[in-house]
Design a protein around this motif. Sequence first.
Motif, short mmCIF file in Angstrom:
data_model
loop_
_atom_site.label_atom_id
_atom_site.label_comp_id
_atom_site.label_asym_id
_atom_site.label_seq_id
_atom_site.Cartn_x
_atom_site.Cartn_y
_atom_site.Cartn_z
N SER A 38 11.49 -11.49 -13.02
CA SER A 38 12.26 -12.66 -12.56
C SER A 38 11.55 -13.99 -12.81
CB SER A 38 12.56 -12.53 -11.06
OG SER A 38 11.36 -12.68 -10.31
N GLY A 39 10.30 -13.93 -13.25
CA GLY A 39 9.57 -15.16 -13.53
C GLY A 39 8.70 -15.64 -12.38
N LEU A 40 8.64 -14.89 -11.30
CA LEU A 40 7.77 -15.27 -10.18
C LEU A 40 6.31 -15.21 -10.65
CD1 LEU A 40 9.44 -13.29 -7.27
CD2 LEU A 40 9.60 -15.74 -7.72
N LYS A 41 5.51 -16.11 -10.12
CA LYS A 41 4.09 -16.14 -10.45
C LYS A 41 3.30 -15.48 -9.34
CE LYS A 41 4.21 -20.04 -13.49
NZ LYS A 41 4.55 -21.43 -13.49
N SER A 69 -10.21 -0.76 -4.51
CA SER A 69 -9.51 0.37 -3.90
C SER A 69 -8.15 -0.04 -3.34
CB SER A 69 -10.38 0.96 -2.78
OG SER A 69 -11.55 1.54 -3.32
N TRP A 70 -7.60 -1.10 -3.84
CA TRP A 70 -6.28 -1.52 -3.36
C TRP A 70 -5.21 -0.57 -3.85
CZ3 TRP A 70 -6.48 -4.60 0.48
CH2 TRP A 70 -7.41 -5.63 0.54
N ARG A 71 -4.19 -0.41 -3.05
CA ARG A 71 -2.94 0.25 -3.43
C ARG A 71 -1.81 -0.62 -2.88
NH1 ARG A 71 -2.68 5.72 -5.18
NH2 ARG A 71 -4.63 6.09 -6.22
N ILE A 72 -0.75 -0.74 -3.61
CA ILE A 72 0.39 -1.53 -3.16
C ILE A 72 1.27 -0.62 -2.31
CG2 ILE A 72 2.40 -2.89 -3.87
CD1 ILE A 72 0.86 -3.46 -6.50
N HIS A 73 1.57 -1.10 -1.12
CA HIS A 73 2.40 -0.32 -0.21
C HIS A 73 3.87 -0.76 -0.24
CE1 HIS A 73 3.36 2.32 3.06
NE2 HIS A 73 3.89 1.33 3.74
N HIS A 74 4.08 -2.06 -0.43
CA HIS A 74 5.45 -2.56 -0.37
C HIS A 74 5.56 -3.85 -1.17
CE1 HIS A 74 9.43 -3.11 1.36
NE2 HIS A 74 9.10 -4.36 1.65
N LEU A 75 6.74 -4.07 -1.72
CA LEU A 75 7.07 -5.30 -2.43
C LEU A 75 8.32 -5.84 -1.77
CD1 LEU A 75 5.86 -6.74 -4.91
CD2 LEU A 75 7.50 -5.50 -6.32
N GLY A 76 8.22 -6.98 -1.13
CA GLY A 76 9.34 -7.57 -0.39
C GLY A 76 8.78 -8.43 0.74
N ASP A 77 9.25 -8.20 1.95
CA ASP A 77 8.68 -8.89 3.11
C ASP A 77 7.29 -8.32 3.40
OD1 ASP A 77 10.95 -10.44 3.49
OD2 ASP A 77 11.88 -8.98 4.84
N VAL A 129 -2.46 -6.22 -12.66
CA VAL A 129 -2.57 -5.00 -13.47
C VAL A 129 -1.32 -4.14 -13.27
CG1 VAL A 129 -3.88 -2.86 -13.80
CG2 VAL A 129 -5.09 -5.02 -13.53
N PHE A 130 -0.82 -4.05 -12.04
CA PHE A 130 0.41 -3.32 -11.76
C PHE A 130 1.58 -3.95 -12.54
CE2 PHE A 130 4.09 -2.70 -8.74
CZ PHE A 130 4.28 -1.35 -9.01
N ARG A 131 1.67 -5.27 -12.50
CA ARG A 131 2.72 -5.99 -13.24
C ARG A 131 2.64 -5.66 -14.73
NH1 ARG A 131 2.60 -9.78 -16.69
NH2 ARG A 131 0.41 -10.19 -16.27
N THR A 132 1.43 -5.64 -15.26
CA THR A 132 1.24 -5.33 -16.67
C THR A 132 1.71 -3.91 -16.97
OG1 THR A 132 -0.60 -6.88 -16.83
CG2 THR A 132 -0.46 -5.16 -18.53
N GLY A 133 1.37 -2.98 -16.10
CA GLY A 133 1.81 -1.60 -16.27
C GLY A 133 3.33 -1.47 -16.25
N ARG A 179 13.31 -1.63 -9.55
CA ARG A 179 13.37 -2.79 -8.66
C ARG A 179 12.09 -3.63 -8.80
NH1 ARG A 179 11.24 -4.04 -4.03
NH2 ARG A 179 12.12 -5.73 -2.83
N ALA A 180 10.94 -2.95 -8.85
CA ALA A 180 9.67 -3.65 -9.02
C ALA A 180 9.64 -4.38 -10.36
CB ALA A 180 8.50 -2.69 -8.91
N ARG A 181 10.13 -3.74 -11.41
CA ARG A 181 10.21 -4.40 -12.71
C ARG A 181 11.07 -5.66 -12.63
NH1 ARG A 181 10.45 0.95 -14.40
NH2 ARG A 181 8.71 1.52 -15.77
N ALA A 182 12.20 -5.55 -11.95
CA ALA A 182 13.10 -6.70 -11.83
C ALA A 182 12.43 -7.86 -11.09
CB ALA A 182 14.39 -6.29 -11.12
#
Length: 156
Positions: free
Chosen positions: A71-74, A128-136, A32-36, A64-67
């Motif tokens: 990038s095509g990652l699944k 109730s999830w929230r994304i804290h970080h995208l990366g490691d 859903v975040f990706r869609t947004g 950066r999150a959009r990129a």
Amino acid sequence: MSNEPVGWTDEDDALLAYEALPDWHPALFVDVFRTGLGQQNAPTELLAAFVTPESLPSWGDFNRARAVFDSGLKISMTALYGIDAPDVAYVRLVETSRHTNDSLDRVPATVHATLVWRPEIEIVPNSSWRIHHLGDAVEPTRVPRTAPGFNPRTQI
């Protein structure tokens, strides 16, 4: 050339598995975040609702999150959870041409979305999830947890 369907594919398997995921599944929240992110002119305030308030300054304009998602990652449907921290989840973003895979070792994560269960700031019903970080992947001790020990997988 025939107009007949070519048969069942691994993409069909993936779509069926995706539809069967429970509402609380962290991979659904990441999707859903990706869609947004993909919505043209999505307001930053809307995207901010998907991340932890503590991490909001690090997301900037979400480019950066959009990129990452462009990038095509699944998005893997196999969520991993923190050791002794079921309220912290990791959703793997993977580089593969397949839609399903039966081994985490064969398709390593390129990026991890680290999520934390935050019931006091729920935005998606039953999740109730929230994304804290995208990366490691971020260790649970470094994630802003307000429901330590709660296991979302026990929900019906």
